[in-house]
Design a protein around this motif. Structure first.
Motif, PDB file in Angstrom:
ATOM      1  N   VAL A 140      -3.821  16.271 -24.196  1.00  0.00           N
ATOM      2  CA  VAL A 140      -4.021  14.818 -24.147  1.00  0.00           C
ATOM      3  C   VAL A 140      -2.680  14.095 -24.085  1.00  0.00           C
ATOM      4  CG1 VAL A 140      -4.916  12.826 -25.414  1.00  0.00           C
ATOM      5  CG2 VAL A 140      -6.226  14.956 -25.338  1.00  0.00           C
ATOM      6  N   ASN A 141      -1.711  14.573 -24.836  1.00  0.00           N
ATOM      7  CA  ASN A 141      -0.400  13.941 -24.836  1.00  0.00           C
ATOM      8  C   ASN A 141       0.272  14.051 -23.472  1.00  0.00           C
ATOM      9  OD1 ASN A 141       2.816  14.636 -25.407  1.00  0.00           O
ATOM     10  ND2 ASN A 141       2.053  12.825 -26.486  1.00  0.00           N
ATOM     11  N   ALA A 142       0.190  15.221 -22.838  1.00  0.00           N
ATOM     12  CA  ALA A 142       0.787  15.392 -21.508  1.00  0.00           C
ATOM     13  C   ALA A 142       0.131  14.465 -20.492  1.00  0.00           C
ATOM     14  CB  ALA A 142       0.667  16.846 -21.065  1.00  0.00           C
ATOM     15  N   ALA A 143      -1.187  14.330 -20.564  1.00  0.00           N
ATOM     16  CA  ALA A 143      -1.886  13.420 -19.654  1.00  0.00           C
ATOM     17  C   ALA A 143      -1.454  11.974 -19.879  1.00  0.00           C
ATOM     18  CB  ALA A 143      -3.393  13.559 -19.838  1.00  0.00           C
ATOM     19  N   LEU A 144      -1.259  11.595 -21.132  1.00  0.00           N
ATOM     20  CA  LEU A 144      -0.812  10.233 -21.442  1.00  0.00           C
ATOM     21  C   LEU A 144       0.591   9.973 -20.920  1.00  0.00           C
ATOM     22  CD1 LEU A 144      -2.124   9.880 -25.108  1.00  0.00           C
ATOM     23  CD2 LEU A 144      -2.983   8.669 -23.095  1.00  0.00           C
ATOM     24  N   VAL A 145       1.488  10.937 -21.105  1.00  0.00           N
ATOM     25  CA  VAL A 145       2.869  10.756 -20.687  1.00  0.00           C
ATOM     26  C   VAL A 145       2.964  10.614 -19.172  1.00  0.00           C
ATOM     27  CG1 VAL A 145       5.129  11.876 -20.557  1.00  0.00           C
ATOM     28  CG2 VAL A 145       3.856  11.905 -22.700  1.00  0.00           C
ATOM     29  N   VAL A 146       2.299  11.508 -18.428  1.00  0.00           N
ATOM     30  CA  VAL A 146       2.383  11.483 -16.966  1.00  0.00           C
ATOM     31  C   VAL A 146       1.695  10.246 -16.395  1.00  0.00           C
ATOM     32  CG1 VAL A 146       1.742  12.694 -14.858  1.00  0.00           C
ATOM     33  CG2 VAL A 146       2.575  13.989 -16.827  1.00  0.00           C
ATOM     34  N   SER A 147       0.494   9.959 -16.860  1.00  0.00           N
ATOM     35  CA  SER A 147      -0.221   8.789 -16.349  1.00  0.00           C
ATOM     36  C   SER A 147       0.491   7.497 -16.712  1.00  0.00           C
ATOM     37  CB  SER A 147      -1.647   8.769 -16.892  1.00  0.00           C
ATOM     38  OG  SER A 147      -1.651   8.680 -18.316  1.00  0.00           O
ATOM     39  N   ASN A 148       1.125   7.453 -17.867  1.00  0.00           N
ATOM     40  CA  ASN A 148       1.869   6.267 -18.274  1.00  0.00           C
ATOM     41  C   ASN A 148       3.020   5.994 -17.312  1.00  0.00           C
ATOM     42  OD1 ASN A 148       2.074   4.192 -20.366  1.00  0.00           O
ATOM     43  ND2 ASN A 148       4.073   5.093 -20.789  1.00  0.00           N
ATOM     44  N   GLY A 149       3.726   7.056 -16.927  1.00  0.00           N
ATOM     45  CA  GLY A 149       4.830   6.876 -15.993  1.00  0.00           C
ATOM     46  C   GLY A 149       4.373   6.497 -14.598  1.00  0.00           C
ATOM     47  N   ILE A 150       3.289   7.095 -14.135  1.00  0.00           N
ATOM     48  CA  ILE A 150       2.802   6.797 -12.787  1.00  0.00           C
ATOM     49  C   ILE A 150       2.250   5.375 -12.705  1.00  0.00           C
ATOM     50  CG2 ILE A 150       1.033   7.388 -11.096  1.00  0.00           C
ATOM     51  CD1 ILE A 150       1.389  10.278 -11.870  1.00  0.00           C
ATOM     52  N   LEU A 151       1.467   4.969 -13.684  1.00  0.00           N
ATOM     53  CA  LEU A 151       0.937   3.598 -13.688  1.00  0.00           C
ATOM     54  C   LEU A 151       2.068   2.586 -13.778  1.00  0.00           C
ATOM     55  CD1 LEU A 151      -2.186   4.000 -16.009  1.00  0.00           C
ATOM     56  CD2 LEU A 151      -2.146   3.719 -13.526  1.00  0.00           C
ATOM     57  N   GLY A 152       3.108   2.948 -14.523  1.00  0.00           N
ATOM     58  CA  GLY A 152       4.254   2.049 -14.609  1.00  0.00           C
ATOM     59  C   GLY A 152       4.930   1.858 -13.269  1.00  0.00           C
ATOM     60  N   GLN A 153       5.149   2.943 -12.534  1.00  0.00           N
ATOM     61  CA  GLN A 153       5.808   2.823 -11.236  1.00  0.00           C
ATOM     62  C   GLN A 153       4.979   2.038 -10.241  1.00  0.00           C
ATOM     63  OE1 GLN A 153       7.125   6.612  -9.703  1.00  0.00           O
ATOM     64  NE2 GLN A 153       9.128   6.319 -10.624  1.00  0.00           N
ATOM     65  N   MET A 191      10.433   8.402 -15.778  1.00  0.00           N
ATOM     66  CA  MET A 191       9.991   7.933 -14.473  1.00  0.00           C
ATOM     67  C   MET A 191      10.383   6.475 -14.249  1.00  0.00           C
ATOM     68  SD  MET A 191       6.254   9.762 -14.055  1.00  0.00           S
ATOM     69  CE  MET A 191       6.065   9.120 -12.403  1.00  0.00           C
ATOM     70  N   GLY A 192      10.301   5.674 -15.282  1.00  0.00           N
ATOM     71  CA  GLY A 192      10.714   4.289 -15.149  1.00  0.00           C
ATOM     72  C   GLY A 192      12.204   4.146 -14.950  1.00  0.00           C
ATOM     73  N   LEU A 213       0.826  -1.196   0.000  1.00  0.00           N
ATOM     74  CA  LEU A 213       0.000   0.000   0.000  1.00  0.00           C
ATOM     75  C   LEU A 213       0.868   1.256   0.000  1.00  0.00           C
ATOM     76  CD1 LEU A 213      -2.710   1.487   0.221  1.00  0.00           C
ATOM     77  CD2 LEU A 213      -2.579   1.159   2.713  1.00  0.00           C
ATOM     78  N   LYS A 214       1.985   1.197   0.707  1.00  0.00           N
ATOM     79  CA  LYS A 214       2.839   2.374   0.808  1.00  0.00           C
ATOM     80  C   LYS A 214       3.496   2.704  -0.520  1.00  0.00           C
ATOM     81  CE  LYS A 214       6.425   4.489   3.630  1.00  0.00           C
ATOM     82  NZ  LYS A 214       7.269   4.376   4.833  1.00  0.00           N
ATOM     83  N   ASN A 215       3.902   1.700  -1.278  1.00  0.00           N
ATOM     84  CA  ASN A 215       4.561   1.962  -2.555  1.00  0.00           C
ATOM     85  C   ASN A 215       3.665   2.712  -3.535  1.00  0.00           C
ATOM     86  OD1 ASN A 215       6.873   1.369  -4.516  1.00  0.00           O
ATOM     87  ND2 ASN A 215       5.152   0.426  -5.575  1.00  0.00           N
ATOM     88  N   PRO A 216       2.388   2.341  -3.709  1.00  0.00           N
ATOM     89  CA  PRO A 216       1.514   3.161  -4.577  1.00  0.00           C
ATOM     90  C   PRO A 216       1.320   4.579  -4.065  1.00  0.00           C
ATOM     91  CG  PRO A 216       0.564   0.988  -4.264  1.00  0.00           C
ATOM     92  CD  PRO A 216       1.708   1.094  -3.313  1.00  0.00           C
ATOM     93  N   LEU A 217       1.242   4.756  -2.746  1.00  0.00           N
ATOM     94  CA  LEU A 217       1.068   6.093  -2.206  1.00  0.00           C
ATOM     95  C   LEU A 217       2.295   6.962  -2.484  1.00  0.00           C
ATOM     96  CD1 LEU A 217      -0.639   5.319   1.234  1.00  0.00           C
ATOM     97  CD2 LEU A 217      -1.702   6.176  -0.857  1.00  0.00           C
ATOM     98  N   VAL A 218       3.473   6.383  -2.337  1.00  0.00           N
ATOM     99  CA  VAL A 218       4.702   7.127  -2.642  1.00  0.00           C
ATOM    100  C   VAL A 218       4.752   7.492  -4.122  1.00  0.00           C
ATOM    101  CG1 VAL A 218       7.219   6.962  -2.744  1.00  0.00           C
ATOM    102  CG2 VAL A 218       6.010   6.137  -0.739  1.00  0.00           C
ATOM    103  N   THR A 219       4.310   6.581  -4.974  1.00  0.00           N
ATOM    104  CA  THR A 219       4.312   6.846  -6.409  1.00  0.00           C
ATOM    105  C   THR A 219       3.339   7.952  -6.768  1.00  0.00           C
ATOM    106  OG1 THR A 219       4.888   4.535  -6.826  1.00  0.00           O
ATOM    107  CG2 THR A 219       3.993   5.801  -8.664  1.00  0.00           C
ATOM    108  N   ILE A 220       2.153   7.929  -6.172  1.00  0.00           N
ATOM    109  CA  ILE A 220       1.157   8.955  -6.472  1.00  0.00           C
ATOM    110  C   ILE A 220       1.628  10.330  -6.004  1.00  0.00           C
ATOM    111  CG2 ILE A 220      -1.195   9.713  -5.931  1.00  0.00           C
ATOM    112  CD1 ILE A 220      -1.995   6.783  -5.828  1.00  0.00           C
TER     113      ILE A 220
END
Length: 421
Positions: free
Chosen positions: A291-304, A375-376, A132-139
């Motif tokens: 849209v591109n900025a949202a894709l780039v940021v969300s892609n990195g966060i979901l990856g982490q 981010m990865g 649980l802590k790892n997703p919170l740190v990533t967010i």
């Protein structure tokens, strides 16, 4: 005449005072090796040495007050906070210049975001539930937090100035003209491109700093020449080029197939690059920057969020400065009584160090570099993973080739033709 035996006096091992001295000596192990320190020397057992070391440690701790230590630790945060009221606000009130105030606020917000993530990561909160802590740190990613807080700041500033001032506030914060465009125009005496202005705000400065990230990872590649100048490095380059071509053309074609408009479909062409490389790519083909900025940021966060679980499943270990636990969280290696790190690497990791990385490590690095971008790569370097060099190389090649496929002819023409179907 014989010399009487020397009386040795030692303190009990469970003494709280000795434990504090040993902890202080352990924390300064590296400094003690390079020179003298005010704390206890390892291996000394006489009462005289212990008492002298104790006196020096007490003097050392007395000289540094807790308030001073807090000020040093939070120096950037305090400096940015006071700069808002001592520099930014007076300049904005007297000279009617908001760029200094915007810069001070953004500096403070960034310092708060970085400190918040760092303190939460090292705290005891959710220590028993690391998944649980790892997703919170990533967010709590500083880029995401800063973006959200600066969005609130610009909206609040526009409300304070009155209705209809949002567009003016946003333009003063960021005109969208990159720094290299201004420098090129100034040095060559050529006019600015159509639609570009000479205004350079605090948001433009932040983007300019962000655009330097690709160079920073390039310097990191210099540290990993053995892995990169090999057959594995060549395979990484070839796969990254192929993945860039497939992502640029197939993602746009898929977007149009699912009914997306042309600008939104083109935004997927650079969904896995850094923001610095995605911006010129979108400008060249007319993609939707939002849209591109949202894709780039969300892609990195979901990856982490998924990296710890995925790397654990395929058996990719952390580096020599840390060990990967079963819960996917990297922890420091244990220390012995002398404060020296014990080598907990297993035989597979030792073989990787001697003869090269295995296929799972290389594949993980390529996959994270292509999909997770900066981010990865930063996550792999943070956990001291052996996949980090391959991820950095894959991210660099993938990003550069994405820009090539979206800006250079005939690739750009083919891409626009696919998007306009």
């Amino acid at each position: 005449m014989t010399t009487p035996p020397r009386l040795e006096i030692s303190w009990p091992s469970d003494s709280a005072l000795e434990q504090s001295i040993n902890a202080l000596a352990s924390d300064r192990e590296k400094s003690r090796r390079g020179g003298s320190t005010p704390c206890l020397e390892a291996g000394s057992s006489t009462a005289t040495t212990r008492r002298s070391s104790l006196d020096q440690c007490m003097v050392y701790n007395t000289d540094t007050s807790p308030i001073w230590n807090i000020c040093i630790s939070y120096s950037a945060l305090l400096a940015s906070f006071f700069s808002i009221f001592l520099i930014g606000t007076p300049v904005a009130a007297v000279a009617k210049e908001d760029r200094v105030l915007d810069g001070c606020v953004m500096w403070f917000v960034w310092a708060v975001a970085v400190r918040l993530q760092r303190n939460f990561k090292t705290s005891h909160c959710f220590l028993s539930t690391p998944r649980l802590k790892n997703p919170l740190v990533t967010i709590m990613n500083p880029v995401l937090v800063t973006t959200l807080l600066m969005t609130a700041y610009t909206r609040g500033k526009a409300c304070a100035y009155g209705s209809g001032k949002l567009a003016d506030v946003l333009h003063k914060f960021s005109s969208g003209t990159p720094l290299y465009t201004l420098w090129t125009s100034a040095t060559t005496s050529l006019p600015l491109p159509t639609g570009a202005t000479a205004w350079f705000g605090a948001g433009d400065a932040a983007l300019s700093i962000l655009e330097c990230g690709i160079l920073i990872w390039g310097f990191k590649l210099y540290e990993c020449q053995r892995q990169l100048f090999s057959s594995a490095g060549l395979v990484t380059v070839l796969i990254s080029v192929s993945a860039a071509a497939g992502n640029v053309f197939l993602s746009v074609l898929s977007g149009r197939t699912f009914g997306l408009a042309m600008p939104e479909a083109l935004a997927f062409a650079a969904r896995s690059t850094t923001l610095a490389l995605a911006k010129p790519a979108m400008a060249a083909v007319g993609g939707n920057l939002g849209v591109n900025a949202a894709l780039v940021v969300s892609n990195g966060i979901l990856g982490q969020l998924m990296y710890p679980i995925a790397l654990e499943k395929i058996g990719v270990k952390a580096g020599s400065d840390g060990i990967s636990s079963g819960d996917g969280v990297s922890r420091p290696e244990a220390e012995d009584s002398e404060g020296v790190r014990q080598d907990r690497s297993d035989s597979n990791l030792e073989e990787q160090l001697r003869g090269g990385d295995d296929s799972a490590t290389i594949a993980a690095g390529i996959t994270i570099g292509i999909n997770g971008a900066a981010m990865g790569v930063s996550y792999l370097y943070e956990t001291k993973s052996h996949a980090a060099p391959y991820a950095a190389l894959a991210m660099t090649v993938f990003g550069v080739m994405t820009v090539v496929f979206t800006t250079a002819e005939p690739f750009r023409g083919v891409l626009i033709a696919l998007a306009s179907r």
